[in-house]
Design a protein around this motif. Structure first.
Motif, mmCIF file in Angstrom:
data_model
loop_
_atom_site.group_PDB
_atom_site.id
_atom_site.type_symbol
_atom_site.label_atom_id
_atom_site.label_comp_id
_atom_site.label_asym_id
_atom_site.label_seq_id
_atom_site.Cartn_x
_atom_site.Cartn_y
_atom_site.Cartn_z
ATOM 1 N N ALA A 62 -4.386 5.210 -17.370
ATOM 2 C CA ALA A 62 -3.762 4.499 -16.247
ATOM 3 C C ALA A 62 -4.331 3.093 -16.111
ATOM 4 O O ALA A 62 -3.587 2.128 -15.866
ATOM 5 N N ALA A 63 -5.648 2.958 -16.268
ATOM 6 C CA ALA A 63 -6.287 1.644 -16.140
ATOM 7 C C ALA A 63 -5.821 0.691 -17.234
ATOM 8 O O ALA A 63 -5.535 -0.481 -16.971
ATOM 9 N N MET A 64 -5.730 1.196 -18.479
ATOM 10 C CA MET A 64 -5.288 0.342 -19.581
ATOM 11 C C MET A 64 -3.844 -0.099 -19.375
ATOM 12 O O MET A 64 -3.486 -1.251 -19.630
ATOM 13 N N ALA A 65 -3.007 0.812 -18.894
ATOM 14 C CA ALA A 65 -1.609 0.465 -18.641
ATOM 15 C C ALA A 65 -1.511 -0.631 -17.584
ATOM 16 O O ALA A 65 -0.783 -1.620 -17.750
ATOM 17 N N GLY A 66 -2.247 -0.452 -16.493
ATOM 18 C CA GLY A 66 -2.224 -1.447 -15.427
ATOM 19 C C GLY A 66 -2.772 -2.787 -15.863
ATOM 20 O O GLY A 66 -2.194 -3.845 -15.573
ATOM 21 N N ASN A 67 -3.900 -2.778 -16.585
ATOM 22 C CA ASN A 67 -4.528 -4.029 -17.024
ATOM 23 C C ASN A 67 -3.641 -4.814 -17.990
ATOM 24 O O ASN A 67 -3.483 -6.031 -17.857
ATOM 25 N N THR A 73 1.416 -2.856 -11.589
ATOM 26 C CA THR A 73 0.321 -1.907 -11.825
ATOM 27 C C THR A 73 0.777 -0.472 -11.559
ATOM 28 O O THR A 73 0.527 0.434 -12.358
ATOM 29 N N THR A 74 1.456 -0.270 -10.441
ATOM 30 C CA THR A 74 1.903 1.079 -10.072
ATOM 31 C C THR A 74 2.931 1.624 -11.069
ATOM 32 O O THR A 74 2.838 2.777 -11.503
ATOM 33 N N SER A 75 3.894 0.780 -11.435
ATOM 34 C CA SER A 75 4.920 1.241 -12.371
ATOM 35 C C SER A 75 4.311 1.588 -13.726
ATOM 36 O O SER A 75 4.683 2.601 -14.350
ATOM 37 N N ASN A 76 3.365 0.784 -14.183
ATOM 38 C CA ASN A 76 2.745 1.065 -15.484
ATOM 39 C C ASN A 76 1.824 2.276 -15.418
ATOM 40 O O ASN A 76 1.651 2.975 -16.427
ATOM 41 N N ASP A 77 1.210 2.517 -14.270
ATOM 42 C CA ASP A 77 0.407 3.744 -14.124
ATOM 43 C C ASP A 77 1.270 4.974 -14.333
ATOM 44 O O ASP A 77 0.888 5.916 -15.041
ATOM 45 N N ILE A 78 2.453 4.956 -13.716
ATOM 46 C CA ILE A 78 3.355 6.112 -13.832
ATOM 47 C C ILE A 78 3.836 6.273 -15.272
ATOM 48 O O ILE A 78 3.793 7.371 -15.843
ATOM 49 N N PHE A 79 4.304 5.177 -15.880
ATOM 50 C CA PHE A 79 4.740 5.241 -17.280
ATOM 51 C C PHE A 79 3.594 5.707 -18.182
ATOM 52 O O PHE A 79 3.788 6.508 -19.103
ATOM 53 N N GLY A 80 2.415 5.174 -17.922
ATOM 54 C CA GLY A 80 1.270 5.481 -18.772
ATOM 55 C C GLY A 80 0.894 6.945 -18.745
ATOM 56 O O GLY A 80 0.664 7.568 -19.803
ATOM 57 N N ILE A 81 0.829 7.538 -17.561
ATOM 58 C CA ILE A 81 0.445 8.944 -17.446
ATOM 59 C C ILE A 81 1.507 9.848 -18.077
ATOM 60 O O ILE A 81 1.187 10.822 -18.775
ATOM 61 N N PHE A 82 2.772 9.507 -17.853
ATOM 62 C CA PHE A 82 3.844 10.310 -18.455
ATOM 63 C C PHE A 82 3.758 10.259 -19.981
ATOM 64 O O PHE A 82 3.845 11.304 -20.656
ATOM 65 N N LEU A 83 3.613 9.057 -20.545
ATOM 66 C CA LEU A 83 3.524 8.925 -22.003
ATOM 67 C C LEU A 83 2.302 9.646 -22.550
ATOM 68 O O LEU A 83 2.356 10.277 -23.624
ATOM 69 N N PHE A 84 1.206 9.582 -21.840
ATOM 70 C CA PHE A 84 -0.037 10.208 -22.282
ATOM 71 C C PHE A 84 0.172 11.708 -22.486
ATOM 72 O O PHE A 84 -0.136 12.259 -23.554
ATOM 73 N N PHE A 85 0.699 12.368 -21.466
ATOM 74 C CA PHE A 85 0.846 13.819 -21.567
ATOM 75 C C PHE A 85 2.000 14.202 -22.497
ATOM 76 O O PHE A 85 1.927 15.228 -23.180
ATOM 77 N N TYR A 86 3.026 13.399 -22.551
ATOM 78 C CA TYR A 86 4.138 13.717 -23.443
ATOM 79 C C TYR A 86 3.700 13.612 -24.903
ATOM 80 O O TYR A 86 4.019 14.492 -25.716
ATOM 81 N N LEU A 139 0.836 -1.200 0.000
ATOM 82 C CA LEU A 139 0.000 0.000 0.000
ATOM 83 C C LEU A 139 0.872 1.252 0.000
ATOM 84 O O LEU A 139 0.537 2.256 -0.635
ATOM 85 N N VAL A 140 2.005 1.191 0.710
ATOM 86 C CA VAL A 140 2.951 2.313 0.698
ATOM 87 C C VAL A 140 3.517 2.508 -0.711
ATOM 88 O O VAL A 140 3.652 3.641 -1.189
ATOM 89 N N LEU A 141 3.836 1.385 -1.379
ATOM 90 C CA LEU A 141 4.317 1.474 -2.759
ATOM 91 C C LEU A 141 3.272 2.139 -3.650
ATOM 92 O O LEU A 141 3.595 3.007 -4.470
ATOM 93 N N GLY A 142 2.015 1.748 -3.487
ATOM 94 C CA GLY A 142 0.943 2.359 -4.272
ATOM 95 C C GLY A 142 0.793 3.838 -3.976
ATOM 96 O O GLY A 142 0.509 4.644 -4.874
ATOM 97 N N LEU A 143 0.985 4.195 -2.706
ATOM 98 C CA LEU A 143 0.901 5.604 -2.323
ATOM 99 C C LEU A 143 1.963 6.432 -3.035
ATOM 100 O O LEU A 143 1.665 7.477 -3.628
ATOM 101 N N PHE A 144 3.211 5.951 -2.992
ATOM 102 C CA PHE A 144 4.285 6.694 -3.656
ATOM 103 C C PHE A 144 4.100 6.711 -5.167
ATOM 104 O O PHE A 144 4.442 7.699 -5.840
#
Length: 449
Positions: A324-329, A428-441, A289-294
């Protein structure tokens, strides 16, 4: 008829326990299967369960102890004396007895072993305790039927009768040379059809699958599954036959590993049960849960870096959860397949070929989903360029998530880390971060803000 524990029957047992009527308990339960006894024990408190075990025969309660949840068994064993524990273990196969003793404190282990009357049984248990936990040596049982290749059929049958008295189930008959080294196996059909004076060396089958005492349990499971074996012999470093592993032992191991992997995939870092203490459950859940928080805070930080984009194109904000959901899934799907393949030893071939396969699969899935997004934008009257931006971003995110979900488990496995860790919040958490960054970039490149 299948046993069903009713409230009335349980109340009867509890009443007999309250009255300390061990004789009546013995008469009531002596003909029940040990698995049924275990089911009854699970419904009693520790003191009641201890009295019940003390009232029944050890050949019944010993097997029942093996069926219990680890925590329940631990509480009961803490209430039994070393002598009482030893009496239970004397009725068990060596592998089961070793499993129970391994749960005890070191000083209690010695006292229990000293109380075991059968010195050979005690020595066998100590031998099993010396092996590393996740190896065939620790998983095997010493009880088996072995014959010498120099014996005649008649002598073999006599010796088999003697040995079989200590073996619960005879899966195979193993053949050894005069030094005890495994040389093959004996078919019961060949034994029955051969003449009494025929030498075993003339009728045994020299081809036999085996493992060593240091073989990893995962490899044992793979071999038994591949060759559809009910049992497999275990030899030491010199090839001497020292034990066997049966199908029920390996099924128990597979179940335990599956439970651990399932919990790890759900973000639980320790082996816990639903009725464990709040502290134990917290320690198991909180790290992930801490990992998900960060990870979430990282996503917030990334979005803050594109604050101007959200001001110019506020609609992008509403599509952030979708990306984010698609990246995680996608990441979880890819990692789940790879983890399963690693467990079954089906992940073969070069990494480059797997890279091409995952990219191709991601292109197909990403293109199909991107077209659906563009169609959705057309139906709701959304700006065409925004729809294309979202579609391209989704395609890119799916490709990256598929690659991350594929290669992270493989890398973890190569480093000796359980790859099941990659099917849960980590991926899931790592892909959420990658996904959001790629989306806006990508949105920045296409929309030009």
């Amino acid at each position: 008829m299948q046993f069903q524990l009713t409230t009335d029957f349980l109340n009867t047992i509890e009443r007999l326990i309250d009255n300390k009527d061990g004789k009546a308990l013995h008469e009531l339960l002596q003909d029940y299967h040990f698995a049924d006894i275990a089911e009854i024990i699970e419904e009693l408190n520790s003191d009641e369960a201890t009295f019940l075990i003390q009232s029944l025969e050890s050949d019944l309660t010993g097997e029942a102890l093996m069926e219990l949840d680890d925590d329940v068994r631990e509480k009961i064993l803490s209430r039994l004396s070393p002598k009482e524990i030893a009496e239970e273990l004397e009725e068990l196969d060596t592998d089961d007895a070793a499993d129970i003793i391994a749960e005890l404190d070191d000083h209690i282990q010695k006292e229990v072993i000293d109380e075991i009357k059968d010195e050979e049984h005690a020595a066998d248990i100590q031998e099993l305790l010396a092996y590393d936990e996740d190896t065939a040596g620790a998983l095997m049982a010493k009880e088996l039927v072995q014959v010498k290749e120099t014996w005649t059929v008649a002598g073999c049958v006599r010796e088999m009768r003697r040995q079989a008295e200590n073996v619960t189930r005879v899966h195979s008959i193993y053949v050894t040379d005069k030094e005890g080294k495994l040389t093959g196996r004996l078919s019961l059909k060949d034994l029955l059809t051969a003449g009494e004076k025929t030498k075993i060396s003339d009728v045994f089958i020299p081809k036999v699958d085996y493992v060593t005492v240091h073989t990893d349990n995962d490899e044992v499971a793979r071999i038994m599954q591949k060759y559809d074996l009910d049992a497999i012999p275990v030899v030491d470093e010199t090839g001497v036959l020292v034990g066997r592993i049966t199908i029920d032992d390996i099924v128990d191991y597979i179940k335990e590993e599956a439970d651990k992997d399932y919990q790890m995939a759900a973000g639980i870092s320790q082996d816990v049960e639903a009725d464990d203490s709040i502290w134990q459950l917290t320690r198991a859940r909180l790290p992930w849960l801490v990992l998900g928080l960060f990870g979430g805070l990282g996503s917030v930080y990334i979005m803050q870096g594109f604050e101007d984009a959200l001001s110019t194109f506020p609609i992008l904000f509403f599509f952030t959860p979708l990306i984010a959901a698609m990246a995680g899934n996608v990441g979880v799907q890819s990692s789940a397949i790879i983890v399963q393949g690693l467990a079954n030893d089906n992940v073969k071939g070069s990494l480059f070929n797997r890279l091409l396969k995952e990219v191709g699969l991601a292109l197909i899935n990403g293109t199909a989903l991107g077209l659906l997004v563009i169609l959705f934008g057309f139906l709701v009257g959304q700006d065409q360029l925004v729809s294309i931006t979202i579609a391209v971003s989704m395609l890119s995110v799916i490709i990256v998530a598929a690659l991350v979900g594929t290669f992270v488990p493989i890398i973890l496995d190569k480093r000796g880390i359980d790859p099941a860790i990659a099917t849960g919040p980590f991926i899931t958490t790592s892909n959420d971060i990658f996904g959001i960054f790629l989306f806006f970039y990508i949105a920045k490149l296409i929309l030009g803000f």
